[in-house]
Design a protein around this motif. Structure first.
Motif, PDB file in Angstrom:
ATOM      1  N   MET A 200      37.324  -0.191  12.012  1.00  0.00           N
ATOM      2  CA  MET A 200      36.484  -0.439  10.632  1.00  0.00           C
ATOM      3  C   MET A 200      36.279   0.592   9.701  1.00  0.00           C
ATOM      4  N   SER A 201      36.180   1.736  10.349  1.00  0.00           N
ATOM      5  CA  SER A 201      35.881   2.983   9.770  1.00  0.00           C
ATOM      6  C   SER A 201      37.017   3.394   8.766  1.00  0.00           C
ATOM      7  N   ARG A 202      38.373   2.758   9.337  1.00  0.00           N
ATOM      8  CA  ARG A 202      39.561   3.145   8.424  1.00  0.00           C
ATOM      9  C   ARG A 202      39.802   2.471   6.897  1.00  0.00           C
ATOM     10  N   TYR A 203      38.852   1.405   6.773  1.00  0.00           N
ATOM     11  CA  TYR A 203      38.778   0.684   5.764  1.00  0.00           C
ATOM     12  C   TYR A 203      37.161   0.737   5.171  1.00  0.00           C
ATOM     13  N   PHE A 204      36.969   0.102   4.156  1.00  0.00           N
ATOM     14  CA  PHE A 204      35.630  -0.107   3.704  1.00  0.00           C
ATOM     15  C   PHE A 204      34.924  -1.336   3.990  1.00  0.00           C
ATOM     16  N   PHE A 205      34.176  -1.401   4.985  1.00  0.00           N
ATOM     17  CA  PHE A 205      33.439  -2.699   5.448  1.00  0.00           C
ATOM     18  C   PHE A 205      31.903  -2.412   5.114  1.00  0.00           C
ATOM     19  N   TYR A 206      31.455  -3.720   4.601  1.00  0.00           N
ATOM     20  CA  TYR A 206      30.071  -3.534   4.430  1.00  0.00           C
ATOM     21  C   TYR A 206      29.279  -4.998   4.717  1.00  0.00           C
ATOM     22  N   SER A 207      28.267  -4.909   5.571  1.00  0.00           N
ATOM     23  CA  SER A 207      27.697  -6.145   5.874  1.00  0.00           C
ATOM     24  C   SER A 207      26.898  -6.883   4.713  1.00  0.00           C
ATOM     25  N   ASP A 208      26.285  -5.919   4.041  1.00  0.00           N
ATOM     26  CA  ASP A 208      25.426  -6.106   3.030  1.00  0.00           C
ATOM     27  C   ASP A 208      26.353  -6.242   1.656  1.00  0.00           C
ATOM     28  N   PRO A 209      25.882  -7.300   0.760  1.00  0.00           N
ATOM     29  CA  PRO A 209      26.630  -7.141  -0.607  1.00  0.00           C
ATOM     30  C   PRO A 209      26.269  -6.066  -1.535  1.00  0.00           C
ATOM     31  N   SER A 210      25.019  -5.359  -1.166  1.00  0.00           N
ATOM     32  CA  SER A 210      24.700  -4.651  -2.393  1.00  0.00           C
ATOM     33  C   SER A 210      25.637  -3.312  -2.411  1.00  0.00           C
ATOM     34  N   ILE A 211      26.282  -2.796  -1.680  1.00  0.00           N
ATOM     35  CA  ILE A 211      27.045  -1.680  -2.092  1.00  0.00           C
ATOM     36  C   ILE A 211      28.536  -2.144  -2.745  1.00  0.00           C
ATOM     37  N   PRO A 212      28.998  -3.308  -2.310  1.00  0.00           N
ATOM     38  CA  PRO A 212      30.236  -4.069  -3.228  1.00  0.00           C
ATOM     39  C   PRO A 212      29.628  -4.342  -4.434  1.00  0.00           C
ATOM     40  N   GLN A 213      28.710  -4.609  -4.645  1.00  0.00           N
ATOM     41  CA  GLN A 213      28.195  -5.273  -6.110  1.00  0.00           C
ATOM     42  C   GLN A 213      27.962  -3.840  -6.818  1.00  0.00           C
ATOM     43  N   GLU A 214      27.310  -3.015  -6.242  1.00  0.00           N
ATOM     44  CA  GLU A 214      27.211  -1.649  -7.197  1.00  0.00           C
ATOM     45  C   GLU A 214      28.751  -1.010  -7.598  1.00  0.00           C
ATOM     46  N   TYR A 215      29.830  -1.279  -6.700  1.00  0.00           N
ATOM     47  CA  TYR A 215      31.019  -0.843  -7.107  1.00  0.00           C
ATOM     48  C   TYR A 215      31.612  -1.842  -8.104  1.00  0.00           C
ATOM     49  N   GLU A 216      31.241  -3.103  -8.079  1.00  0.00           N
ATOM     50  CA  GLU A 216      31.911  -4.011  -8.976  1.00  0.00           C
ATOM     51  C   GLU A 216      31.297  -3.361 -10.595  1.00  0.00           C
ATOM     52  N   LYS A 217      30.187  -2.793 -10.481  1.00  0.00           N
ATOM     53  CA  LYS A 217      29.571  -2.710 -11.917  1.00  0.00           C
ATOM     54  C   LYS A 217      30.567  -1.826 -12.609  1.00  0.00           C
ATOM     55  N   THR A 218      31.248  -0.808 -11.860  1.00  0.00           N
ATOM     56  CA  THR A 218      32.035   0.187 -12.481  1.00  0.00           C
ATOM     57  C   THR A 218      33.564   0.231 -12.309  1.00  0.00           C
ATOM     58  N   VAL A 219      33.986  -0.632 -11.262  1.00  0.00           N
ATOM     59  CA  VAL A 219      35.437  -0.523 -11.169  1.00  0.00           C
ATOM     60  C   VAL A 219      35.960  -1.929 -11.870  1.00  0.00           C
ATOM     61  N   PRO A 220      37.226  -1.470 -12.493  1.00  0.00           N
ATOM     62  CA  PRO A 220      37.719  -2.549 -13.426  1.00  0.00           C
ATOM     63  C   PRO A 220      38.584  -3.198 -12.283  1.00  0.00           C
ATOM     64  N   GLN A 221      39.310  -4.385 -12.815  1.00  0.00           N
ATOM     65  CA  GLN A 221      39.979  -5.242 -11.972  1.00  0.00           C
ATOM     66  C   GLN A 221      41.537  -5.098 -12.187  1.00  0.00           C
ATOM     67  N   VAL A 222      42.205  -5.035 -11.103  1.00  0.00           N
ATOM     68  CA  VAL A 222      43.788  -4.925 -11.415  1.00  0.00           C
ATOM     69  C   VAL A 222      44.214  -6.183 -11.572  1.00  0.00           C
ATOM     70  N   PHE A 223      43.957  -7.288 -10.964  1.00  0.00           N
ATOM     71  CA  PHE A 223      44.595  -8.628 -11.083  1.00  0.00           C
ATOM     72  C   PHE A 223      43.434  -9.472 -11.512  1.00  0.00           C
ATOM     73  N   PRO A 224      42.956  -9.617 -12.575  1.00  0.00           N
ATOM     74  CA  PRO A 224      41.631 -10.255 -12.828  1.00  0.00           C
ATOM     75  C   PRO A 224      41.722 -11.822 -12.752  1.00  0.00           C
ATOM     76  N   THR A 225      43.050 -12.344 -12.941  1.00  0.00           N
ATOM     77  CA  THR A 225      43.190 -13.744 -12.709  1.00  0.00           C
ATOM     78  C   THR A 225      43.786 -14.211 -11.342  1.00  0.00           C
ATOM     79  N   THR A 226      44.730 -13.455 -10.876  1.00  0.00           N
ATOM     80  CA  THR A 226      45.318 -13.871  -9.505  1.00  0.00           C
ATOM     81  C   THR A 226      44.422 -13.255  -8.461  1.00  0.00           C
ATOM     82  N   ALA A 227      43.751 -12.389  -8.667  1.00  0.00           N
ATOM     83  CA  ALA A 227      42.779 -11.871  -7.535  1.00  0.00           C
ATOM     84  C   ALA A 227      41.580 -11.170  -8.000  1.00  0.00           C
ATOM     85  N   PRO A 228      40.791 -11.980  -8.505  1.00  0.00           N
ATOM     86  CA  PRO A 228      39.571 -11.494  -9.174  1.00  0.00           C
ATOM     87  C   PRO A 228      38.515 -10.499  -8.203  1.00  0.00           C
TER      88      PRO A 228
END
Ligand code: GLC
Length: 636
Positions: A200-228
């Motif tokens: 798991m430590s070889r990837y980015f795993f989070y049990s809680d949505p708070s960190i992913p949500q933080e990332y989403e605030k600043t990281v743009p999307q590569v495939f906004p339609t096919t893989a939002p």
């Protein structure tokens, strides 16, 4: 066992002594190369990982891969070390291709080498061929096993054999190294899914949505339609995993030295199969930091620099090609510095997008500015020039400059997309949008060169005049690509003017990804017409063949030539000058629907490189979408 005596005995002794000499020489070479880079490599590694044991392991594994590198490749390394920038020679012409589309499988590519030689191609980029799950592969960019070829394409031995055969013919081989992520079916991902903390430590795993949500605030999307989004929720595990690209492509965590080391071993393993050029896929994305856009972060450069040094130590004959699809100020830093180089070669992506912008607007100002930027960079920087590749065109052009001319980004992109879809009056182009973002209104574009130039629409309308114009435009754009310094890269099929392939829509695994419109099967039946005088295929193929031959022949195309654009009174005329020694090339391109009179800088004798004719010239007529390659001798 009886003792060996006489002649046989001494022959065996000589052989033994010889192999010891070779081994000693091998040792010396490795020690010398390691010594050259050791301090810097250790410094960067410790700065990033502060882990002595893992660094020691890396060094000992470099030796293992060096020992495994075969004699022929070692000899090639040495030859290339001596000759210097082997990949910068003006006779280089590349072609990228999907193995299955082009020839079924790897053995098929080997059988087709004579065709590639006929195309003057001496550098082939084999699109991703490593094992990747069907239907969840992103065109092979979701790798399940870095040491296994997709079974339907062949084996690792087939690949090594193909590379060897290519080398015998002077052809270099390029492959993708997808280092930002693995497939969700990769052994590590499977173990991580089972809850193994080490994996798991070889990837980015989070049990809680708070960190992913933080990332989403600043990281743009590569495939906004096919893989939002940038994360995927795994319901069984109750975890979020970072997936910048598709949900089945799990981002690797390079904060973990085990990830870095193992990926470097994979890189060396692949280099040892005889690869000459390693394309580092999606390299700007490999380091993530909360609160940033997770693109081009300084640590990305630390990793690429370390990769370059590792390559220089184990396999210095290979070239790193960085895939940095970003604006120019983000691209150039991937070359590193003269003392601390990173990539050997980068895609000339802004020039490519700006070229198509010029086709649609018939206004060369932006392209001229872009060329001036590229020409002002150090000559050692080697760009890979291209018109089309396997990906969409992202319209990454200089909007700040366009704004000065009162053109805004969103409406301008819409104009380009409408134009190339053939919706604008007078447009002969055909193609489809890609990842249209309903929120921002942003969209990218997909089609083949030929379809964008009008070959598809002219063929459909059976209009010979339109067809001739489309072919002229197609050839002119290639000539423009060949005029630039760097390596011209053709996209398989472009040499015969292959048009869009709409059959992807009937394939459920591809239908949602319009990039497949330009990833069709190579049409051997059409290729069979390259000798048929006057056929579309013959006209394009023979013209490109000629351009390549001239480029190879003429020193004005040297990578070290002085290149600049010339101010000319007509906004549809792009004028490039290349100077080398006593010679000067005037390459003039007409990006308009009208024939133009071109006034030469002085009335003197010019050699038309296309016809071989030498003429006193004051002015010349340049038909619409056509070009000139005029050479002048500078008299001293
Ligand atoms: C690169 C490839 C593209 C792929 C992406 C994710 O940008 O060119 O085709 O979708 O990486 O691996």
């Amino acid at each position: 066992m009886p003792k060996k005596t006489g002649r046989n005995g001494s022959a065996a002794k000589t052989a033994l002594a010889q192999s010891k000499i070779i081994r000693d020489e091998d040792e010396r070479v490795f020690r010398e190369r390691l010594a050259r880079y050791y301090d810097e490599l250790r410094w960067l590694y410790m700065e990033l990982y502060d882990n002595n044991d893992m660094f020691a392991e890396l060094c000992s594994q470099m030796k293992v891969y060096y020992n495994q590198r075969n004699r022929k490749l070692k000899a090639l390394d040495q030859k290339r070390e001596i000759s210097g920038k082997w990949y910068r020679k003006r006779d280089m012409t590349g072609m990228m291709m999907y193995i299955d589309n082009f020839a079924g499988n790897i053995k098929g590519v080997q059988e087709k080498l004579p065709y590639l030689e006929q195309c003057h191609v001496n550098y082939i980029h084999l699109m991703p061929f490593l094992d990747s799950p069907k239907g969840r592969s992103d065109g092979g960019y979701a790798v399940a096993d870095f040491r296994k070829v997709k079974p339907e394409l062949g084996t690792m031995d087939d690949l090594a054999e193909l590379a060897e055969k290519c080398h015998e013919k002077g052809i270099s081989v390029c492959m993708d190294f997808v280092m930002n992520h693995t497939s969700e079916d990769h052994e590590w991902a499977v173990k991580a899914r089972e809850g193994d903390g080490e994996y798991m430590s070889r990837y980015f795993f989070y049990s809680d949505p708070s960190i992913p949500q933080e990332y989403e605030k600043t990281v743009p999307q590569v495939f906004p339609t096919t893989a939002p989004g940038n994360f995927t929720y795994l319901p069984k595990q109750g975890h979020y995993v970072m997936t910048t690209f598709y949900p089945y492509q799990w981002d690797l965590n390079y904060r973990n030295p085990r990830v870095f080391n193992e990926m470097m071993y994979n890189f060396l393993y692949l280099a040892n199969q005889g690869m000459d050029i390693i394309r580092i896929d999606a390299v700007p994305y490999i380091w993530k930091e909360l609160g940033t856009d997770c693109r081009n972060l300084p640590k990305v450069h630390t990793i690429v620099r370390m990769m370059r040094m590792i390559g220089e130590i184990v396999c210095p004959g290979i070239v790193l090609l960085g895939e940095v699809v970003m604006e120019p100020e983000k691209v150039a830093p991937y070359f590193g510095t003269v003392e601390k180089p990173e990539c050997h070669m980068l895609y000339n992506v802004t020039t490519m997008a700006t070229t198509w912008n010029t086709v649609a607007t018939r206004d060369i100002r932006l392209l001229r500015k872009q060329m001036d930027i590229v020409c002002s960079l150090p000559k050692e920087y080697t760009f890979l020039n291209y018109l089309r590749c396997h990906d969409d065109i992202g319209w990454g052009i200089d909007y700040a400059e366009l704004k000065r001319w009162e053109m805004e980004e969103v409406p301008h992109k819409k104009y380009l997309n409408d134009y190339f879809q053939g919706k604008t009056e007078g447009s002969v182009s055909r193609g489809e949008l890609y990842n249209e973002d309903p929120i921002t209104g942003d969209a990218r574009f997909c089609a083949t060169t030929a379809s964008m130039c009008g070959i598809e629409s002219a063929g459909f309308e059976q209009d010979d005049v339109k067809m001739s114009r489309a072919i002229t435009k197609d050839i002119m754009l290639h000539a423009y690509m060949f005029t630039q310094s760097g390596i011209p890269m053709l996209y398989s099929g472009d040499e015969i003017g292959q048009i869009n392939d709409y059959t992807y829509r009937d394939n459920s695994e591809k239908a949602l990804d319009s990039r497949y419109i330009h990833r069709g099967k190579f049409c051997w039946e059409l290729a069979g017409r390259i000798r048929e005088k006057g056929s579309v295929q013959n006209r394009i193929f023979s013209a490109l063949f000629k351009l390549e031959a001239i480029r190879k022949e003429e020193p004005v195309f040297d990578a070290d030539a002085e290149v600049y654009t010339k101010d000319y009174s007509d906004l549809s005329i792009l004028w490039i000058v290349r100077k080398a020694g006593p010679e000067e090339l005037h390459a003039v391109f007409n990006f308009s629907d009208e024939c133009k009179t071109i006034w030469m800088p002085e009335t003197t004798e010019y050699a038309d490189l296309l016809t071989g004719e030498k003429r006193m010239l004051e002015k010349v007529n340049l038909p619409s979408w056509d070009f000139l390659w005029m050479k002048k001798e500078i008299r001293i």
